[in-house]
Write a protein that holds these residues in place. Structure first.
Motif, mmCIF file in Angstrom:
data_model
loop_
_atom_site.group_PDB
_atom_site.id
_atom_site.type_symbol
_atom_site.label_atom_id
_atom_site.label_comp_id
_atom_site.label_asym_id
_atom_site.label_seq_id
_atom_site.Cartn_x
_atom_site.Cartn_y
_atom_site.Cartn_z
ATOM 1 N N ASP A 16 0.526 -1.449 0.272
ATOM 2 C CA ASP A 16 -0.020 0.070 -0.070
ATOM 3 C C ASP A 16 1.344 1.141 -0.154
ATOM 4 O O ASP A 16 2.081 1.463 1.130
ATOM 5 C CB ASP A 16 -0.695 -0.160 1.117
ATOM 6 N N PRO A 17 1.148 2.246 -0.900
ATOM 7 C CA PRO A 17 1.605 2.879 -0.893
ATOM 8 C C PRO A 17 1.330 4.326 -0.145
ATOM 9 O O PRO A 17 2.466 4.865 0.258
ATOM 10 C CB PRO A 17 1.231 3.913 -1.963
ATOM 11 N N GLU A 18 0.876 4.390 0.461
ATOM 12 C CA GLU A 18 0.683 5.575 1.450
ATOM 13 C C GLU A 18 0.981 5.031 2.949
ATOM 14 O O GLU A 18 1.350 5.649 3.653
ATOM 15 C CB GLU A 18 -1.550 5.348 1.819
ATOM 16 N N LEU A 19 0.712 3.229 3.508
ATOM 17 C CA LEU A 19 1.146 2.904 4.088
ATOM 18 C C LEU A 19 3.165 2.860 3.963
ATOM 19 O O LEU A 19 3.968 3.167 5.195
ATOM 20 C CB LEU A 19 0.832 1.677 4.565
ATOM 21 N N THR A 61 8.146 7.589 6.850
ATOM 22 C CA THR A 61 8.019 8.609 7.704
ATOM 23 C C THR A 61 8.940 7.687 9.477
ATOM 24 O O THR A 61 9.806 8.997 10.131
ATOM 25 C CB THR A 61 6.933 9.304 7.752
ATOM 26 N N MET A 62 8.254 7.582 9.767
ATOM 27 C CA MET A 62 8.135 6.713 11.238
ATOM 28 C C MET A 62 9.175 6.309 11.562
ATOM 29 O O MET A 62 10.605 6.439 12.017
ATOM 30 C CB MET A 62 7.315 5.821 11.357
ATOM 31 N N LYS A 113 1.953 8.155 14.402
ATOM 32 C CA LYS A 113 0.838 8.746 15.391
ATOM 33 C C LYS A 113 -0.221 8.321 14.182
ATOM 34 O O LYS A 113 -0.969 9.628 13.859
ATOM 35 C CB LYS A 113 1.134 10.311 16.491
ATOM 36 N N ASP A 114 0.380 9.015 13.322
ATOM 37 C CA ASP A 114 -0.362 9.034 11.300
ATOM 38 C C ASP A 114 -0.321 7.480 10.915
ATOM 39 O O ASP A 114 -0.931 7.218 10.230
ATOM 40 C CB ASP A 114 0.837 9.869 10.321
ATOM 41 N N PRO A 172 -6.822 -0.008 10.856
ATOM 42 C CA PRO A 172 -8.074 -0.281 9.659
ATOM 43 C C PRO A 172 -7.673 -1.076 9.148
ATOM 44 O O PRO A 172 -9.306 -1.688 8.661
ATOM 45 C CB PRO A 172 -8.677 0.902 9.456
ATOM 46 N N LYS A 173 -7.034 -0.908 8.232
ATOM 47 C CA LYS A 173 -7.005 -1.752 6.958
ATOM 48 C C LYS A 173 -6.546 -3.337 7.455
ATOM 49 O O LYS A 173 -6.865 -4.137 7.059
ATOM 50 C CB LYS A 173 -6.080 -1.023 6.012
#
Length: 292
Positions: free
Chosen positions: A177-180, A186-187, A266-267, A274-275
């Motif tokens: 998943d590109p967003e994850l 970043t995390m 946190k982001d 949820p995914k």
């Protein structure tokens, strides 16, 4: 000892995973109630009870009833405030298991004593229990096919199929998943900036990183105490023998690390969990598992 596996938490307990052979022409049964809610777990249990009765054994059809939502449930859905409350007490849930084992037991979705089949099994001799489990395994196989259409050879085969499907979904829907992927990277930068080790920046690795780090510490202590079995797999955790003061000290370090991890994620966590939950729900429905 205990195991931590995202794949395993949604599996049925070993007592209820079993079954009888099924004919090739058997068709999946209806799997929804009048309201449209999936009723596969209850149907599987009812068929198992009937099968066991036909084989001369007693088995009570049982599906645990959902308990009121807790902070742990909210945290598992990525709720930041709930995660902060949980981690402030439990860290990554590693040394908390030895610092406050009673509290850990209370968090269980259900216990052995909740299962009405426990006294039935406890009354059997070792030889009778072996026969009972063999028949139960066969009855579950048949019930699973009748309700879901799934063809499995045994409880172990079902778990292997479930685990394989879960791992494939993890790679495709979480690590792909590109967003994850972006949020995990970043995390990871933030976590490394706080002085913690990061071996992989994949989304699933970032979610498991803290638990794995402190599990390794716990196992290292248990190994020095001679409590680790030879050939133990990497997912098995061996609680060491610690004084309350020592357990609390280890837990305090873990809590700090868990809160640092949460701030960095946190982001990430509100997007990841949820995914993950949707994957679990889909596969639980596919395999007729109850949701814990």
């Amino acid at each position: 000892m205990f195991k931590r596996s995202t794949l395993a938490v949604t599996m049925l307990c070993a007592v209820t995973l079993a079954g009888c052979s099924s004919s090739p022409e058997a068709q999946p049964a209806k799997t929804t109630t009048a309201s449209g809610k999936s009723d596969k777990p209850q149907q599987i249990q009812s068929l198992m009870a009937d099968c066991m009765k036909q084989k001369g054994f007693r088995y009570v059809a049982w599906v645990p009833q959902p308990k009121p939502e807790t902070d742990n449930d909210k945290a598992a859905n990525g709720d930041y405030e709930a995660m902060k409350r949980v981690r402030s007490k439990q860290g990554f849930n590693v040394f908390f298991t030895v610092a406050d084992p009673a509290a850990m037991r209370k968090q269980a979705a259900y216990t052995r004593d909740d299962d009405p089949n426990t006294p039935i099994r406890d009354a059997l001799s070792k030889a009778q229990l072996r026969s009972y489990d063999k028949v139960l395994d066969g009855c579950h196989v048949k019930a699973l096919k009748d309700v879901t259409g799934k063809v499995v050879k045994s409880m172990d085969d079902e778990y292997e199929q479930y685990e394989k499907a879960f791992k494939a979904a993890f790679e495709r829907e979480l690590n792909g998943d590109p967003e994850l992927v972006e949020l995990a990277a970043t995390m990871a930068d933030c976590v490394k900036g706080k002085g913690y080790r990061v071996d992989s920046v994949s989304p699933t690795s970032m979610e498991e990183r803290g638990f794995q780090e402190f599990s390794a510490q716990m196992n290292a202590i248990a190994k020095k105490q001679g409590l680790v079995d030879e050939g133990a797999d990497e997912n098995t955790i061996y609680p060491p023998k610690l004084s309350q003061a020592a357990a609390n000290q280890y837990l305090a370090k873990e809590i700090k690390a868990a809160l640092d991890d949460l701030e960095c994620g946190k982001d990430f966590y509100p997007a990841f969990f949820p995914k993950l939950g949707r994957i679990a729900d889909r596969l639980d429905s596919e395999f007729g598992h109850w949701k814990l």
